[in-house]
Design an enzyme around this catalytic site. Structure first.
Site, PDB file in Angstrom:
ATOM      1  CB  SER B  62       6.919  -0.445   5.308  1.00  0.00           C
ATOM      2  OG  SER B  62       8.049  -0.796   4.545  1.00  0.00           O
ATOM      3  NE  ARG B  63       5.410   7.084   7.811  1.00  0.00           N
ATOM      4  CZ  ARG B  63       5.321   8.156   7.000  1.00  0.00           C
ATOM      5  NH1 ARG B  63       6.382   8.560   6.311  1.00  0.00           N
ATOM      6  NH2 ARG B  63       4.191   8.813   6.878  1.00  0.00           N
ATOM      7  CB  SER B  67      16.339   0.915   4.933  1.00  0.00           C
ATOM      8  OG  SER B  67      15.097   1.557   4.778  1.00  0.00           O
ATOM      9  CG  ASP B 124       9.125 -20.325  11.041  1.00  0.00           C
ATOM     10  OD1 ASP B 124      10.189 -20.264  10.397  1.00  0.00           O
ATOM     11  OD2 ASP B 124       8.041 -20.635  10.527  1.00  0.00           O
ATOM     12  CB  SER B 132       4.866 -10.094   8.271  1.00  0.00           C
ATOM     13  OG  SER B 132       4.884  -8.695   8.239  1.00  0.00           O
TER      14      SER B 132
END
Lengths: 371, 371
Positions: B62-63, B67, B124, B132
């Site tokens: 992921s990008r 962060s 949840d 995911s």
């Protein structure tokens, strides 16, 4: 528990059951560590640094009870520490300092008895600790007292909050006794310097004071504490004490003062680090894995040093080759046990194998697979 | 919350809403960090090391969301990361590996929608995070999955206990999906290596893979994770994976594989660390006091790097001159902010002044005097 007024009365009563020192030099400084961190030979440096400025600091210390070496055990490697109160008065009036064993004196003799009785009854251990420490300062006539509270995992005081609360009590008690007390909360999460045990610590302290250079933790702590005392005693401007302490250490003036103390107490002032006998039965533990030193267990280090014979066998103890945060490779030496007999060495090795005195961790802390 | 069966059904349903990759090379390995530790360019090393042994590892990343740089942002400094599933299939079947952006693919598209809706309803979060992450591994056909769980102050998972519990859930979910999952709990208490931000991290990763040498935390973590994958994939005997991973890194074979990945993804395989442009607007913070580095605040470092422009401005970020445990003197450089514009640099400086990203402590932690 006792309230602060009661603790103050108890402190003075304890002091007045015994002898009191009346030194004809003012102001009288004092420093005391509540203990618990192994390798704390700090005051062997602090006292000469402070006295080198002309301040008066008649330091009495205890021997080890549960630790591997009390300050008195360490100093005794360099010079006799058992002196009468008259002799101490003579030494301190002449050179401004001493480093002696408090247990030989009739200082607050009620203290030990009271502590024994009340400890058995579990009555207010904090109030008793305060009274015990401060009654001896009171009997020595100390006017400016610095209390060092080592704080961290595996020492008496584990958190900063606890340390602050204890600091306030010392300061409050000091006010009631007519003493100006300051406190330093110091890092006690691992041993100070690289040595634990009377002779090893005396050697490290002597090397450091002779050269002005030594382990960061030892030099930083000693000059930090001495610096506060120099400011309290009015010989250093506010904020400049540590710098002055460092200059005194590096200039050799602290070493000159230590030589005077050794000579006046009956030791050889020209003793060199290599003259100090260290236990020649040794065993070195090495790293089983590469990684970083993430913990050095204070209690395990003290236990192993005691199993090796410290403090009775002065040459027994531990030499640490690493400190927390350092990187090690598999096979690198971690620590060497020194003992005076093979039997004690074997005992210490057994303890060291069972405990994990130095923890090494890689970046992968744990692998969890098929469960 | 959802039970493990419900999470497994959700995971597979999410995967099946989108495309699935069917690579004709087995076994298929995968590695995923749940994130949160700044400077984590580790997988730029792990993937080439693993693929150099002949194992197949089609890595999607992921990008950055919160962060300063995701793995895809870091790799993009070296080569294009946006590719179709057909293109990825071609690359991986040819060279055994890729380092691409997962967001360009139609992998588990239900994931983002579901997450958005259910996150708003606070349903949840742990179950959703598991689904995911694992739905994308499932869609990639991954059979052996290593999950990196950085643990420490200021990351998503702060305690080992929490990490262990999460590890069990990943492993259980993997069983239901027909995947063999292992987890590595890694030290995440401070940034990995010395750089944070896409270009700075790409440069550090490239230097390390070219020379086989780099910051201890980066090399240890990368070879630790790669070693587990080599054992999982059956190319290293149990307990020998890390050693083999280190040899592959030091031999230059991992660098050769990274060059293949860069070339196949359309970058210049001969790119050198000095070719990578770093933001030339800089400001260096120095130590205000001497002491030891006792803490580097992950969240503050990420915030300052983002204020400087990362990840959008690829040259923006932070270069750390010190790591936890190191000794510093007053005036020593602690960290340098890099930015591509003066405006962003000023923003970052303001944040850095307000926060205390690097804490220095002497032996005297606190002095408490007249209260």
């Amino acid at each position: 528990g006792l309230d602060m007024d009661e603790i103050a009365w108890l402190t003075m009563a304890m002091a007045e059951t015994g002898d009191m020192l009346d030194i004809d030099r003012k102001p009288i400084m004092d420093v005391h560590s509540i203990g618990g961190v192994p390798g704390n030979k700090t005051n062997v440096l602090v006292v000469p640094i402070v006295a080198a400025t002309g301040l008066t600091i008649p330091k009495t210390s205890s021997r080890a009870i549960t630790s591997a070496a009390g300050t008195a055990d360490v100093v005794e490697v360099l010079a006799p520490v058992t002196h009468s109160l008259d002799e101490i008065k003579r030494i301190v009036e002449k050179i401004g300092a001493c480093l002696v064993w408090g247990g030989a004196l009739n200082l607050a003799p009620a203290d030990d008895l009271t502590i024994k009785a009340e400890r058995a009854l579990s009555i207010d251990p904090r109030g008793l600790m305060l009274a015990s420490i401060m009654s001896k300062k009171y009997a020595m006539g100390s006017q400016y007292v610095l209390i060092d509270i080592p704080t961290g995992e595996g020492v008496k005081v584990e958190t900063i909050e606890e340390a602050r609360s204890l600091a306030k009590d010392f300061i409050e008690l000091g006010k009631r006794l007519g003493q100006y007390v300051e406190t330093a909360i110091t890092y006690g999460g691992q041993p100070i310097g690289h040595t634990v045990g009377p002779a090893l610590e005396a050697k490290e302290a002597l090397e450091t004071i002779m050269t002005g250079k030594g382990p960061g933790s030892l030099v930083e702590k000693a000059t930090g504490l001495a610096g506060i005392l120099l400011e309290m005693g009015g010989v250093a401007p506010a904020g400049m004490g540590k710098k002055m302490a460092k200059e005194i250490l590096e200039s050799g003036k602290a070493y000159e003062k230590l030589k005077e103390i050794i000579a006046e107490q009956g030791g050889d002032p020209n003793i060199k680090p290599d003259d100090i006998p260290i236990g020649d039965k040794t065993y070195t533990f090495v790293a089983q894995t590469s990684g970083y030193v993430t913990k050095i267990d204070n209690k395990a280090i003290a236990t192993i040093a005691r199993a090796a014979g410290a403090p009775e066998d002065k040459g027994a103890g531990i030499l640490l080759h690493v400190k927390v945060g350092e990187k090690v490779k598999e096979g690198d030496p971690l620590f060497t046990i020194h003992a005076e007999s093979e039997v004690r060495l074997d005992q210490a090795i057994i303890h060291a194998r069972r405990m994990e005195p130095i923890r090494i961790e890689g970046m992968v802390l744990q692998r969890i697979g098929n469960i």
